[in-house]
Design a protein around this motif. Structure first.
Motif, PDB file in Angstrom:
ATOM      1  N   THR A   2      34.327  35.700  42.052  1.00 37.35           N
ATOM      2  CA  THR A   2      34.393  36.902  42.883  1.00 37.35           C
ATOM      3  C   THR A   2      33.112  36.991  43.704  1.00 37.35           C
ATOM      4  O   THR A   2      32.122  36.315  43.404  1.00 37.35           O
ATOM      5  N   LEU A   3      33.157  37.851  44.694  1.00 38.90           N
ATOM      6  CA  LEU A   3      31.988  38.030  45.541  1.00 38.90           C
ATOM      7  C   LEU A   3      30.781  38.435  44.733  1.00 38.90           C
ATOM      8  O   LEU A   3      29.660  38.049  45.013  1.00 38.90           O
ATOM      9  N   GLU A  63      45.850  40.188  54.649  1.00 37.12           N
ATOM     10  CA  GLU A  63      44.863  39.109  54.452  1.00 37.12           C
ATOM     11  C   GLU A  63      43.702  39.264  55.425  1.00 37.12           C
ATOM     12  O   GLU A  63      42.531  39.120  55.065  1.00 37.12           O
ATOM     13  N   SER A  66      41.538  42.395  54.718  1.00 43.62           N
ATOM     14  CA  SER A  66      40.730  42.185  53.536  1.00 43.62           C
ATOM     15  C   SER A  66      39.545  41.271  53.853  1.00 43.62           C
ATOM     16  O   SER A  66      38.386  41.569  53.505  1.00 43.62           O
ATOM     17  N   GLU A  67      39.813  40.175  54.538  1.00 42.35           N
ATOM     18  CA  GLU A  67      38.739  39.237  54.885  1.00 42.35           C
ATOM     19  C   GLU A  67      37.676  39.919  55.757  1.00 42.35           C
ATOM     20  O   GLU A  67      36.472  39.747  55.546  1.00 42.35           O
ATOM     21  N   LEU A  70      35.425  42.053  53.708  1.00 38.30           N
ATOM     22  CA  LEU A  70      34.492  41.312  52.849  1.00 38.30           C
ATOM     23  C   LEU A  70      33.335  40.692  53.630  1.00 38.30           C
ATOM     24  O   LEU A  70      32.240  40.493  53.080  1.00 38.30           O
ATOM     25  N   ARG A  74      29.478  40.051  52.031  1.00 39.46           N
ATOM     26  CA  ARG A  74      28.932  38.710  51.789  1.00 39.46           C
ATOM     27  C   ARG A  74      27.639  38.487  52.558  1.00 39.46           C
ATOM     28  O   ARG A  74      26.663  37.989  52.038  1.00 39.46           O
ATOM     29  N   LEU A 138      43.922  43.416  47.433  1.00 40.98           N
ATOM     30  CA  LEU A 138      43.345  42.087  47.658  1.00 40.98           C
ATOM     31  C   LEU A 138      41.824  42.163  47.727  1.00 40.98           C
ATOM     32  O   LEU A 138      41.111  41.325  47.174  1.00 40.98           O
ATOM     33  N   THR A 139      41.328  43.173  48.415  1.00 40.99           N
ATOM     34  CA  THR A 139      39.890  43.313  48.639  1.00 40.99           C
ATOM     35  C   THR A 139      39.161  43.639  47.341  1.00 40.99           C
ATOM     36  O   THR A 139      38.133  43.031  47.025  1.00 40.99           O
ATOM     37  N   ALA A 141      40.010  43.008  44.356  1.00 40.80           N
ATOM     38  CA  ALA A 141      40.012  41.841  43.461  1.00 40.80           C
ATOM     39  C   ALA A 141      38.875  40.883  43.825  1.00 40.80           C
ATOM     40  O   ALA A 141      38.285  40.250  42.953  1.00 40.80           O
ATOM     41  N   GLN A 142      38.553  40.779  45.094  1.00 43.92           N
ATOM     42  CA  GLN A 142      37.489  39.880  45.548  1.00 43.92           C
ATOM     43  C   GLN A 142      36.099  40.478  45.385  1.00 43.92           C
ATOM     44  O   GLN A 142      35.115  39.759  45.255  1.00 43.92           O
ATOM     45  N   LEU A 143      36.000  41.811  45.451  1.00 41.20           N
ATOM     46  CA  LEU A 143      34.681  42.452  45.468  1.00 41.20           C
ATOM     47  C   LEU A 143      34.017  42.446  44.101  1.00 41.20           C
ATOM     48  O   LEU A 143      32.797  42.640  44.019  1.00 41.20           O
TER      49      LEU A 143
END
Ligand code: 1CP
Length: 352
Positions: A2-3, A63, A66-67, A70, A74, A138-139, A141-143
């Motif tokens: 994850t990020l 998608e 969300s990208e 992020l 990042r 989605l976001t 889950a990545q954060l």
């Protein structure tokens, strides 16, 4: 991965993130920092990803949204993501013909100005919010442990685009409607509160950990008009999310005279633009709310020592509050050098 794994210093597992603690009234060891409009045109990676895609279409592509959300997390290591979307998305999802014109903002060919126009506004089908829920999930889950801030436009700011048909300086037609036809005004702001509250609730239900209500243009109102004709609808919009129990932030531009009334719609933090020193803002809102702000966006172009002195001053004045979230006084200007934003985050995180 994850990020969060690439930013191991941000928080310990199980500890609420610094942003959430500050919004709740705690003072974390370092002041949390994020930037309004941190996603968007100041980032070359955003400009590259957006080529050939219309702004509102990008917001409705899970998608892509969300990208884009992020990217600044990042790059800058900020203490929060803010969901990439726009305040007019719920208007579009209701079926109203609104588009975003590059370099200008939201535009409607058929503005909403009469009782009949307001009566014709369609309801928002909750199913239409599916791409928003999907993008947020989605976001999040990545954060990892970095919180996501959901947001919505306040009914007044949203109504100003509907009535004016686009961006305006002083919202003259909107304020004229407020005084000329109170019944139509009530119907319009009630509709706006319903769709914008549903938009914010969808983001929080899908995993956003905080919410910000943007009443960007409330500064055009007198305190009396704000209190009588606008604040009750902002309260109504936020009623949609109160049971979800996440901290709420309320922001506007040029709202020095309105800060206490903006607090009173029931929020944990008020955003302050660059016009009012934070210690004076705290004097106006009292000890029971967190303040967010208030770096002057103009100083992002100043030589670093000038910006650094401003940061030190803002951090010092922010000590007057129960807690402080560092941010700009309004959004990141599109021509900002993004390395300056990264340097601000590093500076604030190193500043005890
Ligand atoms: O093509 C592009 O890149 C269009 C520029 C753009 C972007 C990046 C617009 C058009 N909206 C957005 C995204 C956006 N809008 C976000 C997410 C990005 C982030 O914060 O990181 C958010 C929170 C908003 C909210 C928004 N839209 C507000 C409230 C915040 C504020 O700046 O006061 C308002 C007033 C809008 C309307 C709007 N949408 C876009 C523009 C250029 C405007 C302002 C127009 C005007 O001045 O009236």
């Amino acid at each position: 991965m994850t990020l969060h794994d690439s930013h191991p210093s941000v928080v310990q597992r199980n500890d609420p993130p610094a942003l959430i603690r500050a919004l709740r009234g705690d003072r974390p060891a370092t002041t949390p920092v994020w930037f309004m409009r941190q996603a968007g045109r100041s980032l070359p990676e955003y400009r590259e990803l957006r080529v050939g895609t219309d702004m509102l279409d990008a917001c409705l592509n899970p998608e892509l949204a969300s990208e884009i959300t992020l990217q600044p997390v990042r790059r800058h290591g900020v203490d929060a993501g803010i969901f990439f979307s726009d305040i007019v998305i719920p208007v579009r999802l209701s079926g109203v013909d609104v588009r975003i014109v590059a370099g200008r903002g939201p535009v409607l060919d058929d503005p909403v100005r009469t009782a009949a126009d307001v009566a014709a506004l369609p309801p928002l089908d909750p199913a239409a919010l599916a791409p928003i829920r999907e993008a947020v999930a989605l976001t999040v889950a990545q954060l990892g442990a970095t919180p996501l801030i959901g947001f919505a436009g306040a009914p007044y700011t949203l109504a100003s685009y509907l009535v004016e048909g686009g961006p305006s300086k002083e919202q003259l037609k909107t304020r004229a409607l407020m005084h000329s036809d109170p019944e139509t005004w009530t119907a319009l702001l009630t509709w706006c509160a319903g769709i914008t509250g549903a938009f914010l609730a969808a983001q929080i239900e899908a995993g956003a950990s905080a919410g910000q209500l943007f009443d960007s243009w409330a500064g055009s109102l007198s305190l009396a008009d704000y209190t009588a004709h606008v604040a009750p609808f902002s309260t109504l919009a936020l009623d949609a999310v109160r049971e979800l129990d996440v901290p709420l932030i309320h922001f506007g531009v040029g709202t020095g005279e309105l800060l206490a009334a903006m607090r009173d719609v029931g929020v944990d933090a008020v955003g302050v633009d660059w016009r009012l020193p934070l210690d004076e803002a705290v004097r106006r809102v009292g000890p029971d709310v967190t303040v967010q702000g208030n770096i002057d966006p103009a100083l992002l172009r100043a030589p670093w020592p000038v910006l650094e002195a401003h940061l030190v001053d803002v951090l010092r004045r922010g000590q007057a509050a129960r807690a402080h979230v560092l941010n700009l006084g309004h959004g990141v200007p599109p021509d900002t050098d993004p390395t300056v934003l990264t340097r601000i985050v590093e500076f604030v995180h190193a500043h005890a």
